[in-house]
Design an enzyme around this catalytic site. Structure first.
Site, PDB file in Angstrom:
ATOM      1  N   SER A 190       5.271   3.154   5.998  1.00 18.37           N
ATOM      2  CA  SER A 190       6.521   3.281   5.355  1.00 18.37           C
ATOM      3  C   SER A 190       6.439   3.685   3.844  1.00 18.37           C
ATOM      4  O   SER A 190       7.357   3.606   3.117  1.00 18.37           O
ATOM      5  CB  SER A 190       7.053   1.714   5.216  1.00 18.37           C
ATOM      6  N   LYS A 250      11.040  -6.967   1.765  1.00 12.89           N
ATOM      7  CA  LYS A 250      10.444  -5.982   0.554  1.00 12.89           C
ATOM      8  C   LYS A 250      11.717  -5.906  -0.423  1.00 12.89           C
ATOM      9  O   LYS A 250      11.408  -5.838  -1.718  1.00 12.89           O
ATOM     10  CB  LYS A 250      10.666  -4.506   1.287  1.00 12.89           C
TER      11      LYS A 250
END
Length: 784
Positions: free
Chosen positions: A689, A732
């Site tokens: 990511s 996140k």
């Protein structure tokens, strides 16, 4: 009637080419051996009558299947090798039945079956043994004779003269046939011996069968001796007990039925036990009544009865089905957590409409400190049920779940049954804490034992090894907790209804602190509510400056530190009461632990803020890139995993292949070394990511353009610059919100994941959804 033929006479007998065939299931005769048989059926009687009228020769062949007398056999139902025999005696008993005494002559092979008779007849070919007498043959004969002699000695019903008879036989083929006919082996094995013409091969095969028979007989004798020894010991113990009993009677020391036995009998009658449990309890009580109270077995049996009688087989608490009251209790204990609250209200609603519904198997998954365990207490209070919690962290032994069998010293039921006993009801809220931290080793796999416990289709008859009785767990409401789901075995995870508990936003943490944490810590530290207050700005400063977590565990710890400091001042008489403001925090907690350097760190080219997922929730990640003179070198530091290293290589390849579009010199890499570093080097990092973040950092460095302030991003990239979706979006985004990020770039495919993010967070952050790296760079980089 005829006389028995000697071996020499049997050799000279001429066997006709066509023989009447007598089928025999599970029976055969070897050449030169005698065999009494009984035949039945019109066809068989006709065959014997005609043979007796002629030369008395018939062929005896074993069949592969068993038919009724006079039933038709096919050619393939016969074995192709048989024995020609002479009828020594024949006596008819009743109609269509006769007894025969047969003597074998030679082996033969069936060439073809012939028609024309009411019985079977065939053209046969007489077979001759392939005999070659040498030293090896003599050795095989001596070994077989010795083994056979051991069989005769080990078998009581065999005449001892058979051993001497075997030693007197000089023909190896005859010896093999005689031993094979006597030993106890399957008929199929004997048929194989009959079909072997090579004398040495026949001796070897018979030796194998005899060896096997000797092993069986010797083992049987050993078992018999052992059983006899055990029986003698049991008989001796019985006699001694009877003598002891007589001595006690003479001394007047006899005891009546122990008081405990009568008490147990009364408890069993009074207790509402299932039929199977009652039967087992009564059986154990009978054993107990025959034991002396001082014996070790007495304690084991009485402990077992205590457990059976202590369990709540049918006792249960009544559920609180007032939906409004249950909702009020849940809201009183926890702020937010709408998903689990909604699921509990749904369960209560279904339970109200359908009382016999089974309890759900819930799994609360989320970072530490988000209220998973305390939510279990709240659910039990809302339902009006007992609450039981066991921790599975570090459990390696299956017996911890299922219990030990009673054969072990100090055996006890497993933690499930022990918890049910402590609850004193068969429908508690049962929390299995830290299910993701189960272990497994040579003692078993506890997660496999939990499969039955957590399966509503099976747990109505849970079998604990100690009880060895089915116990109904279908009324129990099981709740499990986990920080990460990946370590839970797939079969176990499939049985769980997972409810994710995300981290809290700043506003939610402030509300939780005001409603729950501060009042609790004030009370636990001996203060009164009027002696200590916190301003909202002070709480916000504690959250942002002294904690960085998804939950509120560290926040409560910091509040407790302040409360202890105030309590010491009150105890010394220095103050009577105080209000904690922002300026007072450092006096109690020391300097700020989390520095708000987000904007400052991204103010230079080559530094970009990324978003990361950890088991403790989301976090921010700074990626730094720098260039220096060199020769096409790429250095990666910060304890990066293989996947992250590959993302960096892919990002560099994309930039080199699209240098012109990005406004970078095509040969920039010829005399340049690039170094990519991700701070917090003591922590292992990996995953795809960070791909878009690394690429943006490299582009920012090479174009000398800074990244816009308060901007973060996440996403995987390909060599073609396509932005692929990643996981952990909720965690996140909440982490970015905690540090004041205002703009987030996400993969287009992750737009659907915003549904679970609080509306307040969505309003305060501007989201950009992209599927191409060029779009990321346009949004992220300043113009100059």
């Amino acid at each position: 009637m005829t006389d028995q033929k000697s071996p020499e006479e049997l050799k000279t007998i001429k066997i006709p080419d066509i023989l009447p065939i007598l089928p025999l299931f599970n029976g055969l005769i070897f050449p030169r051996m005698m065999l009494p048989i009984e035949i039945a059926g019109e066809q068989s009687i006709k065959l014997v009558d005609e043979a007796m009228a002629k030369d008395r020769f018939i062929g005896l062949v074993m069949t592969k299947k068993n038919n009724q007398p006079d039933d038709k056999y096919d050619a393939e139902d016969f074995y192709h090798i048989g024995t020609s025999v002479v009828i020594m005696k024949m006596a008819k008993t009743v109609e269509n039945k006769a007894q025969l005494l047969l003597q074998g002559i030679n082996r033969f092979r069936i060439v073809e079956f012939l028609e024309g008779k009411p019985y079977y007849q065939a053209r046969v070919e007489t077979l001759v043994d392939q005999e070659k007498k040498d030293i090896e043959t003599e050795a095989l004969m001596a070994n077989l004779t010795s083994l056979f002699d051991r069989i005769v000695k080990l078998t009581p019903f065999l005449p001892q003269e058979l051993g001497m008879m075997a030693k007197s036989i000089t023909e190896p083929g005859t010896l093999a046939d005689m031993v094979a006919s006597i030993i106890n082996s399957p008929m199929e094995e004997k048929q194989k011996i009959l079909e072997i013409l090579d004398i040495k091969g026949r001796l070897r095969e018979v030796t194998k069968l005899v060896n096997h028979q000797v092993e069986i007989l010797e083992l049987g004798n050993k078992i018999q001796s052992q059983v006899k020894t055990d029986m003698d010991k049991a008989q001796r113990d019985y006699i001694l007990r009877q003598q002891l009993k007589a001595i006690q009677e003479e001394l007047g020391e006899t005891e009546g039925s122990p008081v405990e036995v009568d008490e147990y009998r009364a408890k069993i009658e009074k207790k509402n036990l299932p039929p199977e449990a009652k039967k087992e309890a009564e059986r154990e009580l009978e054993r107990l009544a025959r034991m002396h109270p001082s014996s070790a077995e007495y304690t084991v049996a009485s402990s077992y009865l205590d457990w059976i009688l202590a369990l709540p087989w049918y006792e249960s608490t009544e559920d609180n089905l007032d939906i409004k009251k249950a909702r009020k209790v849940l809201d009183e204990d926890h702020y937010g957590l709408d998903k689990p609250k909604k699921r509990i209200i749904e369960y209560l609603s279904v339970r109200k409409l359908k009382p016999d519904t089974k309890g759900p198997i819930l799994c609360f998954a989320g970072p530490p400190g988000t209220g998973k365990t305390s939510l279990g207490h709240s659910i039990a209070r809302a339902l009006g049920r007992k609450f039981i919690r066991i921790s599975l962290g570090g459990v390696h032994d299956e017996a911890e779940i299922r219990g030990h069998r009673r054969t072990y010293i100090g055996a006890l039921p497993g933690s499930i049954i022990q918890g049910i006993r402590r609850a004193e009801s068969n429908n508690p809220v049962f929390m299995l804490d830290e299910i993701d931290k189960l272990g497994s080793d040579f003692r078993g796999d506890p997660s496999s034992a939990l499969l039955e416990v957590l399966d509503p289709a099976q747990n109505f008859s849970f079998m604990d090894h100690y009880l060895d009785l089915p116990f109904d767990l279908s009324h129990v409401m099981f709740i499990t907790t986990a920080n990460i789901l990946e370590t839970i075995p797939p079969a176990l995870r499939d049985r769980l209804e997972v409810i994710e508990l995300l981290g809290y936003t700043l506003d939610e943490k402030i509300k939780i602190a005001q409603r729950y944490l501060i009042p609790r810590q004030i009370s636990e530290n001996g203060l009164k509510a009027e002696q200590l207050t916190f301003t909202q700005q002070a709480i916000s400063q504690i959250i942002s400056g002294f904690t960085r977590e998804a939950g509120v565990r560290n926040l409560e710890r910091e509040i407790a530190t302040i409360c202890r400091g105030v309590a010491s001042q009150v105890a010394e008489g220095a103050i009577q009461s105080t209000s904690i403001k922002v300026k007072d925090i450092c006096r109690y907690l020391g300097p700020v632990k989390v520095s708000p350097d987000v904007t400052a760190r991204t103010a230079k080219p080559g530094v970009v803020m990324g978003l990361a997922w950890t088991p403790a929730g989301g976090d921010i990640l700074f990626i730094e890139a720098t260039a220096m003179k060199g020769k096409k070198g790429l250095t990666l530091t910060g304890q990066l995993g293989d996947v992250m290293k590959e993302s960096a290589a892919a990002a560099l390849s994309f930039i080199r292949s699209n240098a012109v579009k990005l406004g970078i010199a095509e040969n920039f890499f010829e005399d340049t070394d690039i170094h990519i570093h991700i701070p917090a080097g003591a922590i292992q990092k990996d995953g795809p990511s960070a791909g878009v973040t690394i690429l943006t950092a490299l582009t920012s460095l090479l174009t000398n353009k800074t990244v816009k302030p308060n901007l973060a991003m996440t996403g995987e990239i390909t060599l073609r610059g396509v932005v692929l979706p990643v996981g952990g979006i909720k965690e996140k985004v909440l982490a970015a919100h905690r540090v004041g990020v205002k703009t987030i770039i996400l993969p287009k495919w992750n737009q659907k994941d915003l549904i679970d993010i609080p509306q307040k967070v969505q309003k305060e952050i501007q989201f950009h959804f992209v599927d191409d790296m060029m779009d990321v760079l346009k949004i992220a980089l300043n113009k100059s």
